[in-house]
Design a protein around this motif. Structure first.
Motif, mmCIF file in Angstrom:
data_model
loop_
_atom_site.group_PDB
_atom_site.id
_atom_site.type_symbol
_atom_site.label_atom_id
_atom_site.label_comp_id
_atom_site.label_asym_id
_atom_site.label_seq_id
_atom_site.Cartn_x
_atom_site.Cartn_y
_atom_site.Cartn_z
ATOM 1 N N LEU A 59 45.780 39.123 46.086
ATOM 2 C CA LEU A 59 46.189 38.187 47.134
ATOM 3 C C LEU A 59 46.133 36.739 46.635
ATOM 4 C CD1 LEU A 59 44.427 39.898 50.155
ATOM 5 C CD2 LEU A 59 46.897 39.495 49.959
ATOM 6 N N LEU A 60 45.124 36.434 45.836
ATOM 7 C CA LEU A 60 45.055 35.083 45.261
ATOM 8 C C LEU A 60 46.232 34.821 44.340
ATOM 9 C CD1 LEU A 60 41.372 34.136 44.294
ATOM 10 C CD2 LEU A 60 42.848 33.115 46.024
ATOM 11 N N ARG A 61 46.592 35.834 43.529
ATOM 12 C CA ARG A 61 47.756 35.694 42.645
ATOM 13 C C ARG A 61 49.029 35.444 43.442
ATOM 14 N NH1 ARG A 61 47.828 38.501 37.707
ATOM 15 N NH2 ARG A 61 50.049 37.935 37.641
ATOM 16 N N LEU A 62 49.084 36.008 44.649
ATOM 17 C CA LEU A 62 50.256 35.849 45.511
ATOM 18 C C LEU A 62 50.211 34.558 46.324
ATOM 19 C CD1 LEU A 62 50.550 39.528 46.789
ATOM 20 C CD2 LEU A 62 52.232 38.340 45.365
ATOM 21 N N GLY A 63 49.136 33.786 46.151
ATOM 22 C CA GLY A 63 49.007 32.528 46.873
ATOM 23 C C GLY A 63 48.544 32.683 48.307
ATOM 24 N N ARG A 64 47.962 33.820 48.634
ATOM 25 C CA ARG A 64 47.493 34.085 49.997
ATOM 26 C C ARG A 64 45.974 33.943 50.042
ATOM 27 N NH1 ARG A 64 50.385 39.716 51.235
ATOM 28 N NH2 ARG A 64 49.090 39.556 53.120
ATOM 29 N N GLY A 65 45.542 32.692 49.936
ATOM 30 C CA GLY A 65 44.121 32.398 49.813
ATOM 31 C C GLY A 65 43.276 32.846 50.985
ATOM 32 N N GLU A 66 43.752 32.656 52.206
ATOM 33 C CA GLU A 66 42.956 33.032 53.378
ATOM 34 C C GLU A 66 42.813 34.547 53.489
ATOM 35 O OE1 GLU A 66 44.434 31.136 56.877
ATOM 36 O OE2 GLU A 66 43.908 29.119 56.180
#
Length: 203
Positions: A59-66
């Motif tokens: 998810l972090l790699r996808l830019g979905r931090g929350e």
């Protein structure tokens, strides 16, 4: 690419849902004798926690931090409440801190690394402590606290001395040197930064 990451994410979510069912004591009791059941439950809980950990990094790699924060919070919860394992919970907190840094919440990120340090204790797992110092150092670097960030890098490296040179430990060492190099560069010490970066690349 993002399509592959999203496909992997879907697979992980399905697997995590399956393990949520398989980790229930009543599910284990169907296929295992009573004496084996507690350890089987723990093993399945641990697998579920690690699926959430991997999900968080994707998810972090996808830019979905929350969303990554939510996944890492699940990791902490499973290790803390289901398994009562300090190292797993602490490394989950370190990952959560990285996700908080990713979304710009440096204050909460710093508090989360402090909580991980407290959970591990002074005699805790050295590799886990070093990884936590790494994330804490990048948080402080982002906040412009160069001296503290440099201290984090060197503290982490001192903890790694004498540890078994696994691939994971070598990777952490390299990243700690990279952190130190970035601090030196930020402080205007370009030559020292280049030397440190060159050393990091050799690890």
């Amino acid at each position: 690419d993002n399509a592959e990451l999203n496909s992997a994410l879907q697979t992980l979510e399905e697997a995590a849902s399956l393990y949520a069912v398989l980790a229930r004591p009543e599910a284990v009791a169907v296929t295992h004798v009573q004496g084996q059941a507690p350890e089987v439950v723990r093993d399945r809980l641990r697998r579920r926690a690690e699926l959430f950990r991997l999900k968080g990094w994707i998810l972090l790699r996808l830019g979905r931090g929350e969303s990554a924060q939510a996944a890492f919070t699940q990791v902490v919860s499973i290790y803390e409440k289901g398994l009562q394992e300090a190292v797993g919970a602490a490394t989950g907190q370190t990952a959560l801190a990285a996700a908080l840094l990713n979304t710009g919440d440096t204050a909460r990120a710093l508090k989360t690394t402090a909580a991980a340090t407290a959970r591990l204790g002074p005699q805790g797992d050295r590799g886990a402590h070093a990884g936590n110092y790494l994330v804490q150092g990048w948080i402080r670097f982002t906040r412009g606290e160069f001296a503290k960030a440099y201290g984090n890098a060197n503290l982490g490296l001192s903890l790694m001395q004498g540890t078994t040179d696994t691939k994971t430990h070598q990777r952490v060492k390299g990243r700690l040197h990279a952190l130190a190099s970035s601090v030196l560069d930020g402080a205007g010490l370009a030559a020292d930064a280049a030397s440190r970066a060159s050393y990091a690349l050799k690890l």
